[in-house]
Enzyme design. Structure first.
Site, PDB file in Angstrom:
ATOM      1  N   GLU B 173      -7.278  -9.457   8.005  1.00 32.96           N
ATOM      2  CA  GLU B 173      -7.994  -9.047   9.034  1.00 32.96           C
ATOM      3  C   GLU B 173      -9.564  -9.157   8.812  1.00 32.96           C
ATOM      4  OE1 GLU B 173      -6.565  -6.267  11.910  1.00 32.96           O
ATOM      5  OE2 GLU B 173      -4.512  -5.966  10.797  1.00 32.96           O
ATOM      6  N   ASP B 193      -9.464  -2.259  17.871  1.00 30.85           N
ATOM      7  CA  ASP B 193      -8.123  -1.864  17.936  1.00 30.85           C
ATOM      8  C   ASP B 193      -7.436  -3.309  18.652  1.00 30.85           C
ATOM      9  OD1 ASP B 193      -6.327   0.561  18.391  1.00 30.85           O
ATOM     10  OD2 ASP B 193      -5.957  -0.838  19.791  1.00 30.85           O
ATOM     11  N   LYS B 195      -5.748  -3.337  20.905  1.00 29.74           N
ATOM     12  CA  LYS B 195      -5.455  -3.187  22.315  1.00 29.74           C
ATOM     13  C   LYS B 195      -6.665  -3.825  23.141  1.00 29.74           C
ATOM     14  CE  LYS B 195      -4.261   0.987  23.590  1.00 29.74           C
ATOM     15  NZ  LYS B 195      -3.517   1.794  22.921  1.00 29.74           N
ATOM     16  N   HIS B 256      -6.405  11.522  15.912  1.00 35.65           N
ATOM     17  CA  HIS B 256      -4.987  11.879  16.455  1.00 35.65           C
ATOM     18  C   HIS B 256      -4.306  13.013  15.523  1.00 35.65           C
ATOM     19  CE1 HIS B 256      -4.288   8.391  19.273  1.00 35.65           C
ATOM     20  NE2 HIS B 256      -4.964   9.625  20.032  1.00 35.65           N
ATOM     21  N   TYR B 257      -3.795  14.222  16.148  1.00 35.38           N
ATOM     22  CA  TYR B 257      -3.133  14.971  15.078  1.00 35.38           C
ATOM     23  C   TYR B 257      -1.737  15.119  16.068  1.00 35.38           C
ATOM     24  CZ  TYR B 257      -1.328  17.983  11.579  1.00 35.38           C
ATOM     25  OH  TYR B 257      -0.510  18.210  10.699  1.00 35.38           O
ATOM     26  N   HIS B 265      -8.243   8.081  10.174  1.00 32.95           N
ATOM     27  CA  HIS B 265      -8.889   6.990  11.140  1.00 32.95           C
ATOM     28  C   HIS B 265      -9.484   7.736  12.212  1.00 32.95           C
ATOM     29  CE1 HIS B 265      -4.732   7.027  12.226  1.00 32.95           C
ATOM     30  NE2 HIS B 265      -5.179   6.575  13.448  1.00 32.95           N
ATOM     31  N   HIS B 267     -10.733   7.018  16.139  1.00 31.66           N
ATOM     32  CA  HIS B 267     -10.496   6.166  17.341  1.00 31.66           C
ATOM     33  C   HIS B 267     -11.877   6.311  17.962  1.00 31.66           C
ATOM     34  CE1 HIS B 267      -6.143   6.199  17.467  1.00 31.66           C
ATOM     35  NE2 HIS B 267      -6.218   7.262  16.646  1.00 31.66           N
TER      36      HIS B 267
END
Lengths: 329, 329
Positions: B173, B193, B195, B256-257, B265, B267
């Protein structure tokens, strides 16, 4: 607006409060004569479209059209009719076991349409998409901008929380109260949010209002309020489990910051409810608030709180006027 | 799954990765022969329905049908045709200037349909509605349940983050990298990302991966990482403003958790994006994390973190096995 209970504070045209009236106007059978002026908003995820329009017979007046796709009707016969040879498929993609189509069903094609006519500039503004901005409110910003702004709104009677006092004093909505603890320091009233029909437990939504006055938002909370917050938490959870059969591991309890009215209140709703006010930039979990206060008594007086404000929000204008919100990172 | 980038970790049937194949099966023109077995899920807000079905000609095999209403087509002619005499209205309610109708348009009635056939039990499980539960993870829970669970998943190669190391080491990538800071302590890689189509700035979504290895989640962060986090924040914001013209007051930055993969990481996405992983029970704002670490260096080692887990999540099973998550309030 996230909460019906909170609506009391928001101006609504008197007309909306009138009872169903017989109109002279004939009930429309189609959108005949309607002209699209502009798109006010297009919520693609919800499949909901807000249009500014006119009718040909009176181009002076404005109209708002709200078009919303309906959820699928899941009654067995309706579903089977949808999944039948009456639904025409046009292939978009085929890859091994996966195929996608554009499908034209013969049933379940109706949408929900709302017409507001004649619509005022206020209606157009209400439905026009607002850009939102992330604002970091430092403790100085709170003291210099937000606090004076909120206090002035009270002086100018733009924010009015008499309706909250009416509930606490049993002058209104008494029959709606789910539970009440009358202690003046730690007590509270629990009542259903206006958005909840009070029937379907899966969409449970209630508001807990402390009896203690003068707490505008979580910015006013310190370690002296932990007992009150714990009391609100434990008694609400107990009564909700008892009366509605919903356990605590299926509930979300949180404050909004900014709140939509400035008497402290806890939102309590079913975890499966898909609600816009539950994002990390608006919702502060009651458990986190209690724990932060226990770790650091003046946490919410010191904390920079990030929030989103709409373009038209007067508080955003106040931040921009001070030009000190462009804090360097 | 909230992030395409994170998909690498999730098992996908090999077949999905095949190129578009010529199937022997004739392209379907209708849903002829389809039978509804059960409703797997019904997302009413998104107007999306997931069905378990069969085809009459082979009742041994299963099928998944995904039906989704399309957003409105907002091209001028399409809109005007919708708002015309061809749309039949049935009045539901009339109150002064407000009217609601059930409307049947002659256009824009098609829906998006996806068929997975034959579908495996895995497919049925993937689309079947999962109840979610609020779990309060105390520091003891983290040390006794979550940490050993995550470590065991690595040992068993169920969690595999080789793909992250491939990105950091330029083995994969590389052409997608938006920005890179090669410092081994404070550096990071910023990349889109999966998406995000990388074209439309309004749906900007990127992931920032620290070069430093061994940080599984925010539970591992302490004051020694503040410099790294500030570096990730300031350089990401600068490059996003520069390359994509998006200012920081239009961006959301969060952890996030639980995360969906265990290499720390951030977001970073456009504030207007309506994303499921941005709720207060999952998203932890980068700004808040930095400030909490500055206030209390071991904040994330001490903190009880509330999170939601799905019924089928093995971590939830681990919590339930220990039976110590039913913490009294």
């Amino acid at each position: 607006m996230d909460s019906g209970t909170e609506n009391n504070q928001i101006e609504e045209p008197e007309s909306k409060k009138q009872k169903l009236s017989n109109s002279d106007e004939k009930t429309r059978k189609t959108f005949e004569g309607a002209k699209v002026v502009s798109i006010l908003n297009n919520k693609t995820t919800q499949k909901c479209l807000f249009l500014h329009g006119k009718f040909e017979d009176d181009k002076e007046k404005d109209a708002v059209f709200i078009l919303e796709r309906k959820p699928f009707d899941t009654k067995t016969e309706a579903l089977q009719e949808l999944l039948s040879d009456k639904t025409k498929l046009t292939s978009d993609l085929k890859n091994d076991i996966y195929s996608t189509f554009s499908a034209l069903p013969s049933v379940q094609n109706d949408i929900k349409a709302t017409i507001i006519y004649p619509a005022s500039e206020k209606h157009l503004r209400k439905y026009r998409k607002q850009d939102i901005f992330v604002v970091k409110e430092t403790k100085e910003d709170y003291n210099m901008i937000t606090k004076p702004y909120v206090e002035q709104q009270f002086v100018d009677k733009i924010f009015n929380i008499q309706w909250v006092y009416n509930i606490l004093d049993h002058k209104a909505e008494m029959e709606r109260i789910i539970f009440e603890d009358q202690n003046e320091e730690t007590g509270f009233v629990l009542l259903p949010d206006m958005k909840w029909d009070t029937k379907d437990a899966d969409s449970f939504y209630a508001i807990a209002l402390p009896r203690k006055r003068g707490l505008k938002s979580l910015r006013d909370l310190d370690e002296s309020h932990v007992e009150m917050l714990k009391n609100m938490r434990s008694k609400s959870l107990a009564v909700i489990a008892d009366k509605f059969g919903i356990k605590q591991d299926r509930l979300r309890m949180y404050f909004h910051y900014q709140p939509s009215f400035y008497h402290l209140h806890v939102h309590i709703n079913h975890i499966e409810l898909d609600l816009p006010g539950t994002g990390a930039l608006r919702a502060h979990l009651l458990d986190d608030v209690i724990e932060n206060l226990l770790m650091q008594g003046d946490y919410y007086q010191r904390k920079t709180v990030s929030m989103t404000l709409q373009d038209s929000d007067k508080l955003l204008a106040a931040f921009r006027a001070k030009e000190n919100n462009v804090s360097d990172v």
